[in-house]
Design a protein around this motif. Structure first.
Motif, PDB file in Angstrom:
ATOM      1  N   GLY A   1      -1.038  40.901  10.550  1.00 23.60           N
ATOM      2  CA  GLY A   1       0.242  40.147  10.622  1.00 23.60           C
ATOM      3  C   GLY A   1      -0.024  38.817  10.207  1.00 23.60           C
TER       4      GLY A   1
ATOM      5  N   ALA B   1      -0.859  38.814   6.499  1.00 29.12           N
ATOM      6  CA  ALA B   1       0.660  38.777   5.976  1.00 29.12           C
ATOM      7  C   ALA B   1       1.289  37.548   5.659  1.00 29.12           C
ATOM      8  CB  ALA B   1       1.433  39.838   6.401  1.00 29.12           C
TER       9      ALA B   1
ATOM     10  N   THR C   1       0.215  50.899   2.824  1.00 28.51           N
ATOM     11  CA  THR C   1       0.040  51.819   3.890  1.00 28.51           C
ATOM     12  C   THR C   1      -1.673  51.832   4.115  1.00 28.51           C
ATOM     13  OG1 THR C   1       2.027  52.859   3.384  1.00 28.51           O
ATOM     14  CG2 THR C   1       0.425  54.149   4.732  1.00 28.51           C
TER      15      THR C   1
ATOM     16  N   LEU D   1       2.193  42.798   3.628  1.00 28.94           N
ATOM     17  CA  LEU D   1       3.424  42.913   4.229  1.00 28.94           C
ATOM     18  C   LEU D   1       3.574  44.323   4.475  1.00 28.94           C
ATOM     19  CD1 LEU D   1       6.181  41.405   5.015  1.00 28.94           C
ATOM     20  CD2 LEU D   1       7.020  41.766   2.810  1.00 28.94           C
ATOM     21  N   VAL D   2       3.544  45.308   3.670  1.00 27.39           N
ATOM     22  CA  VAL D   2       3.711  46.572   4.099  1.00 27.39           C
ATOM     23  C   VAL D   2       3.045  47.078   5.126  1.00 27.39           C
ATOM     24  CG1 VAL D   2       3.609  48.910   3.096  1.00 27.39           C
ATOM     25  CG2 VAL D   2       4.440  47.254   1.770  1.00 27.39           C
TER      26      VAL D   2
ATOM     27  N   SER E   1       1.610  45.350   7.670  1.00 26.08           N
ATOM     28  CA  SER E   1       2.092  44.936   8.819  1.00 26.08           C
ATOM     29  C   SER E   1       3.181  45.139   9.443  1.00 26.08           C
ATOM     30  CB  SER E   1       2.306  43.332   8.543  1.00 26.08           C
ATOM     31  OG  SER E   1       3.496  43.108   7.732  1.00 26.08           O
ATOM     32  N   LEU E   2       4.070  46.113   8.756  1.00 25.71           N
ATOM     33  CA  LEU E   2       5.328  46.673   8.896  1.00 25.71           C
ATOM     34  C   LEU E   2       5.031  47.734  10.160  1.00 25.71           C
ATOM     35  CD1 LEU E   2       7.338  46.855   6.007  1.00 25.71           C
ATOM     36  CD2 LEU E   2       7.430  44.999   7.551  1.00 25.71           C
ATOM     37  N   PHE E   3       4.071  48.402  10.122  1.00 30.38           N
ATOM     38  CA  PHE E   3       3.603  49.411  11.260  1.00 30.38           C
ATOM     39  C   PHE E   3       2.518  48.925  12.218  1.00 30.38           C
ATOM     40  CE2 PHE E   3       0.659  50.862   7.765  1.00 30.38           C
ATOM     41  CZ  PHE E   3      -0.218  51.114   8.462  1.00 30.38           C
TER      42      PHE E   3
ATOM     43  N   PRO F   1       4.126  46.117  14.875  1.00 33.45           N
ATOM     44  CA  PRO F   1       4.751  46.863  16.391  1.00 33.45           C
ATOM     45  C   PRO F   1       3.804  47.440  17.134  1.00 33.45           C
ATOM     46  CG  PRO F   1       5.948  46.971  14.006  1.00 33.45           C
ATOM     47  CD  PRO F   1       4.592  46.364  13.764  1.00 33.45           C
TER      48      PRO F   1
END
Length: 286
Positions: free
Chosen positions: A46, A49, A76, A181-182, A184-186, A189
């Protein structure tokens, strides 16, 4: 510029990236009991990113649909590689985990090779890994889940090299910033769901930022330089030095004492990397 000079800069960038990421990993292992693997991964990915987005501002240049597909896979596997290797660190020694993980780039190097001397260097590195792994300690000494996580990270590392090479063609650090960034998206959270309010303690935040800089922001930026200037095979072979750097970081920060067999393994892996870099003088960079 000669072929040797053209390879030296990306090779040094890759070495610097490995030193930074292993220092960060050794620091991160101390926080596993506090916020867990997921929390550490959330901080690492995070904050990295955010830093990379602020530095490179990737939105300034448009990307093609093909680039978007590559970045989706790249990001990913980047996030999964971070999560899986930390899970492995939590269950087995750092040096062992990285020794298993490096089979990913070694496989890329072997599949990309066209010359017998590259196979010889690869064999030397594999023998070093064989000595590094505690195979004589018995199957009960290593957590099977930890070994599985490390091999999962190895697969992600191999895919990272392939798709990172494609992402490195983008302008500046656009590829690594969007890839992070991609990721960090999973991962973010997941870390929030697992660790909750513990992530917000000031000492944890400061340490998490330091881990992010050491483990992701610095090394992945340097690896963009390396991937741009090295072939996939050479990148994979030079990455075989990672277990040696990891073992040294573990010794310096975690106090892990190395055996004579482990030192022999380190010497073999470093020798294999040096032989690969030497033979790469005549390799055309693609």
């Amino acid at each position: 510029m000669s072929d040797r000079d053209g390879i030296l800069r990306p090779s040094l960038a890759l070495l610097g990236g490995h030193i930074s990421v292993n220092l960060g990993a050794a620091v991160a292992k101390n926080l596993f009991p506090v916020i867990g693997v997921e929390g550490i991964t959330a901080y690492r990915v995070g904050f990295s990113a955010l830093l990379l987005l602020a530095i490179f501002r990737p939105w300034r240049s448009p990307i093609t649909r093909r680039d978007a597909g590559n970045l989706l896979i790249y990001g990913t596997v980047l996030g999964l590689m971070n999560l899986l290797i930390y899970r492995a660190f939590d269950r087995i020694p750092i040096g062992v985990a990285v020794a298993i993980e490096v089979t990913g780039p070694l496989a890329v190097a072997l599949l990309s090779s066209r010359r017998p001397r590259d196979f010889a260097a690869c064999a030397l590195a594999v023998f070093g890994l064989y000595l590094l792994l505690p195979l004589d300690a018995g199957p009960g000494q290593l957590d099977p889940a930890g070994v599985a996580y490390a091999f999962g990270a190895a697969l992600c590392w191999a895919l990272y090299i392939v798709f990172g090479k494609r992402a490195s063609t983008l302008r500046g650090g656009q590829g690594v910033a969007l890839g992070m960034l991609v990721a960090s998206l999973f991962t973010v959270p997941l870390g929030i769901a697992y660790s909750g309010a513990a992530l917000l303690a000031p000492p944890i935040i400061l340490t998490g930022i330091a881990i992010a800089v050491l483990s992701s922001a610095i090394p992945y930026s340097l690896e963009v330089i390396a991937l741009r200037g090295l072939s996939q095979g050479l990148f994979g072979m030079l990455s075989s030095a990672a277990p040696a750097i990891s073992a040294l970081a573990g010794f310096a920060i975690l106090g892990e004492v190395l055996t004579s067999t482990q030192w022999t393994a380190i010497a073999l892996i470093v020798l294999a990397s040096a032989a690969s870099a030497w033979s790469a003088r005549s390799v055309k960079v693609t």
